[in-house]
Enzyme design. Structure first.
Site, PDB file in Angstrom:
ATOM      1  N   GLY A 180      43.053  20.892  14.936  1.00 57.05           N
ATOM      2  CA  GLY A 180      44.007  21.946  15.260  1.00 57.05           C
ATOM      3  C   GLY A 180      45.422  21.511  14.891  1.00 57.05           C
ATOM      4  N   SER A 225      40.954  15.783  11.079  1.00 56.02           N
ATOM      5  CA  SER A 225      42.065  16.682  10.828  1.00 56.02           C
ATOM      6  C   SER A 225      43.216  16.318  11.774  1.00 56.02           C
ATOM      7  CB  SER A 225      41.595  18.133  10.988  1.00 56.02           C
ATOM      8  OG  SER A 225      42.538  19.033  10.484  1.00 56.02           O
ATOM      9  N   TRP A 226      43.730  17.267  12.573  1.00 59.04           N
ATOM     10  CA  TRP A 226      44.729  16.892  13.585  1.00 59.04           C
ATOM     11  C   TRP A 226      44.184  15.804  14.504  1.00 59.04           C
ATOM     12  CZ3 TRP A 226      49.219  16.216  15.717  1.00 59.04           C
ATOM     13  CH2 TRP A 226      49.313  16.044  17.094  1.00 59.04           C
ATOM     14  N   ASP A 245      38.778  19.011  -0.199  1.00 65.24           N
ATOM     15  CA  ASP A 245      39.495  19.464   0.996  1.00 65.24           C
ATOM     16  C   ASP A 245      40.785  20.181   0.594  1.00 65.24           C
ATOM     17  OD1 ASP A 245      40.859  19.697   3.438  1.00 65.24           O
ATOM     18  OD2 ASP A 245      40.130  17.762   4.169  1.00 65.24           O
ATOM     19  N   HIS A 304      36.899  20.548   3.902  1.00 64.94           N
ATOM     20  CA  HIS A 304      37.564  19.965   5.075  1.00 64.94           C
ATOM     21  C   HIS A 304      36.672  19.886   6.310  1.00 64.94           C
ATOM     22  CE1 HIS A 304      40.916  18.902   7.672  1.00 64.94           C
ATOM     23  NE2 HIS A 304      40.609  19.890   8.485  1.00 64.94           N
TER      24      HIS A 304
END
Length: 361
Positions: free
Chosen positions: A58, A133-134, A308, A340
């Site tokens: 996120g 990711s985040w 990605d 991704h």
């Protein structure tokens, strides 16, 4: 013409090694006051096993039980939790509004929350920290500040969070898209997903597309006083969310946006992301790369999809180069034929193999 044999998805189908089982425990852990933030958590696997702290993406993406399937349930004690403001944590952007859910919601607070959850669950020694990711950003920040508590970093879809990385995903050719929609005037994810890009830009007036993230943030910051304003805000949140959900997959499912099209998920996801991005992730410039020496003693494993478009491979390359420069290269750096999403087949196989092969704590 018969196109029926063309592959319709790159998502995981039957590649999972471990079954989906119910959580063995769950709860709501208070972590702050004014407002009273509490984190929803679930625990899977062996209660006496090696602890794994799972950090979702996120920010604002929340966890799901399927995320427990990367781990051998006989070996690991897996903790999934929803970060502040999203999922089943409280207050929640969708249920309680952004004013409460985004108050005291910064990277520093999220790092402190990991320690609070560790303590509440009785984790006293080192743990594996797994993030994508985040979640990879948060995992790296946590390890930089608390290397003594991290046995291994398992990172997927590296997100360094520099301004250029955000512009690649959210700005692209937006400033000229109304006049020349197919102009390759700037680098960006729009190049591979033109239809989804058009839908993403739709809520923003052409005159405001010089800074798309700022324009979206203006919509999200509105306090709706009419049904029309509420509808506009929701449509913008869904457009933001679906854009990321679509480009997360090398082969997107154009008929089903999944959770990204769900109103409650989108409101949390879009508004928390916009909140963090507007504040440069609440981190000093180049924070991770400038402090990578602090994790020199932590075993680091990296998996990144070659295709990605949310977090292009260059971000993983920068991290690997920084680790190599301090004489601490990653224990594994796997480039998968994937996009991704953590739920693409090759990425699932790579992450599971890494967890199976980790030296025991």
């Amino acid at each position: 013409m018969d196109f029926s044999r063309l592959r319709a998805t790159s998502k995981v189908v039957d590649e999972w090694k471990y079954p989906l089982v119910p959580a063995r425990a769950s709860g709501l852990q208070p972590v702050d006051r004014d407002p009273d933030h509490a984190l929803y958590w679930e625990e899977y696997g062996n209660p006496d096993g090696e602890p794994v702290m799972f950090l979702h993406g996120g920010p604002g993406g929340a966890c799901a039980p399927v995320m427990s399937r990367f781990f051998d349930p006989a070996r690991y004690r897996v903790i999934l939790f929803d970060q502040r403001g999203c999922g089943k944590s409280t207050p929640n952007v969708a249920a309680d509004g952004p004013k409460a859910a985004l108050t005291r919601n910064t990277t520093d607070h999220l790092v402190d929350d990991i320690n609070a959850l560790r303590d509440a669950l009785g984790i006293t020694g080192k743990m594996h920290v797994f993030g994508g990711s985040w979640g990879s950003t948060l995992a790296l920040v946590y390890a930089i500040r608390h290397p003594d508590k991290v046995a291994a970093l398992i990172l997927r879809g590296i997100f360094i969070g520099a301004r250029q990385d955000l512009l690649y995903m959210y700005q692209g050719n937006a400033a000229v898209a109304d006049q020349t929609p197919y102009a390759l005037s700037e680098p960006g994810a729009y190049i591979a997903y033109p239809e989804a890009w058009k839908a993403f830009l739709a809520p923003i007036a052409p005159a405001d597309r010089g800074d798309v993230m700022a324009a979206y943030k203006t919509i999200f910051d509105l306090q709706p006083t009419s049904e029309a304003e509420r509808k506009r805000q929701l449509e913008a949140a869904v457009a933001w969310s679906v854009w990321e959900g679509t480009i997360s997959n090398m082969i997107p499912d154009e008929a089903d946006s999944g959770k990204f099209g769900d109103a409650d998920f989108a409101l949390c996801f879009a508004q928390i992301e916009a909140h963090f991005f507007a504040h440069n992730l609440f981190l000093p410039p180049d924070y991770i790369l400038a402090n990578v020496d602090k994790i020199a003693g932590v075993d680091t494993y990296i998996v990144h999809g070659r295709f990605d478009q949310v977090c292009p491979l260059t971000q993983a390359s920068q991290l690997v180069a920084a680790l190599e420069a301090i004489g601490s290269p990653p224990k594994a750096y796997v480039k998968t034929n994937a996009g991704h999403s953590a739920m693409e087949a090759e990425t699932v196989l790579a992450l599971t193999a890494i967890m199976d092969g980790l030296p025991p704590i």
